[in-house]
Design an enzyme around this catalytic site. Structure first.
Site, PDB file in Angstrom:
ATOM      1  N   ASP A  89       7.496   3.822   2.722  1.00  0.00           N
ATOM      2  CA  ASP A  89       7.793   5.024   3.507  1.00  0.00           C
ATOM      3  C   ASP A  89       9.310   5.130   3.683  1.00  0.00           C
ATOM      4  O   ASP A  89      10.007   5.681   2.829  1.00  0.00           O
ATOM      5  CB  ASP A  89       7.029   4.921   4.839  1.00  0.00           C
ATOM      6  N   ASP A 106       0.840  -1.204   0.000  1.00  0.00           N
ATOM      7  CA  ASP A 106       0.000   0.000   0.000  1.00  0.00           C
ATOM      8  C   ASP A 106       0.870   1.248   0.000  1.00  0.00           C
ATOM      9  O   ASP A 106       0.609   2.201  -0.702  1.00  0.00           O
ATOM     10  CB  ASP A 106      -0.969   0.002   1.198  1.00  0.00           C
ATOM     11  N   LYS A 121       5.833   7.251  -0.754  1.00  0.00           N
ATOM     12  CA  LYS A 121       6.024   8.445   0.079  1.00  0.00           C
ATOM     13  C   LYS A 121       7.528   8.728   0.208  1.00  0.00           C
ATOM     14  O   LYS A 121       8.276   7.903   0.738  1.00  0.00           O
ATOM     15  CB  LYS A 121       5.385   8.192   1.449  1.00  0.00           C
ATOM     16  N   ASP A 157      -3.825   2.580   8.179  1.00  0.00           N
ATOM     17  CA  ASP A 157      -4.492   2.810   9.466  1.00  0.00           C
ATOM     18  C   ASP A 157      -3.783   3.844  10.329  1.00  0.00           C
ATOM     19  O   ASP A 157      -2.623   4.185  10.095  1.00  0.00           O
ATOM     20  CB  ASP A 157      -4.546   1.498  10.257  1.00  0.00           C
TER      21      ASP A 157
END
Ligand code: PRP
Length: 192
Positions: A115, A112, A143, A172
């Site tokens: 980072d 998903d 990201k 989440d």
């Protein structure tokens, strides 16, 4: 607490449901083109492309992506976890391994979000050591702001430059918001 009240907790809807679904379709189409030979993607033993979703965040993205492939695909799931504070930065531990070996398979890892890149780096090493025929990486969100380890990402849905706390569509905060059909920026007052 309904989904509407969740929406009020967002400072911005970054990617709406429509925007996400359109992009997922485009990605499935691009991936299909890249993997397809003679109209059908399969490895030398005739096995189709294997999608591997990283629990739990990638589940929703992988399911939507899988539905958009006009070719047969298989899927499997893996679960990893970052060690808590006090351990070496970026330490990752395997929680649940794949069900089957991937030797000789065409494998597409589905995330998903990427980072810092530590999870991806761990998985890349773990997967390539198992001798797949090919190994590619697909993420919905890339990201950039906190990247520590840079690894080639083959397919990226959206690039995010700023360091916003995003939730929804699998992502989440304290286990909430995963089931939102969009991705939003959570207002700071809702982050403990
Ligand atoms: C998220 C995401 C990636 C990882 C990326 O998972 O799904 O696996 O973090 O972060 P990194 O690039 O900094 O390593 P998370 O650990 O939040 O678990 P979850 O998927 O169960 O929410």
């Amino acid at each position: 607490m309904g989904l509407l009240q969740f929406e009020e907790r967002m400072s911005e809807i970054l990617f709406s449901e429509t925007v996400i679904q359109d992009r997922v379709r485009e990605m499935a189409s691009q991936i299909t083109k890249d993997y397809t030979a003679n109209g059908y993607a399969k490895d030398v033993q005739g096995r189709p492309l294997l999608l591997v979703g990283v629990l739990r965040g990638a589940l929703m993205f992988m399911m939507d992506l899988a539905k958009r492939f006009p070719i047969p695909v298989e899927y499997d799931l893996i679960s990893v976890s970052s060690y808590g504070n006090g351990t070496a930065p970026g330490a990752v531990r395997l929680v649940k391994d794949l069900e089957k070996p991937i030797e000789g398979r065409d494998v597409l890892l589905v995330e998903d979000i990427i980072d810092t890149g530590y999870t991806l780096e761990y998985l890349r090493r773990s997967f390539t050591a198992r001798n797949p025929a090919s190994f590619r990486i697909c993420t919905l969100v890339n990201k950039m702001a906190r990247r520590e380890v840079s690894t080639l990402i083959d397919y990226s849905g959206f690039s995010l430059e700023q360091d916003d706390f995003i939730v929804g569509y699998g992502m989440d905060y304290a286990e909430l918001y995963r089931n939102l059909p969009y991705i939003g920026i959570l207002k700071p007052e809702h982050i403990a």
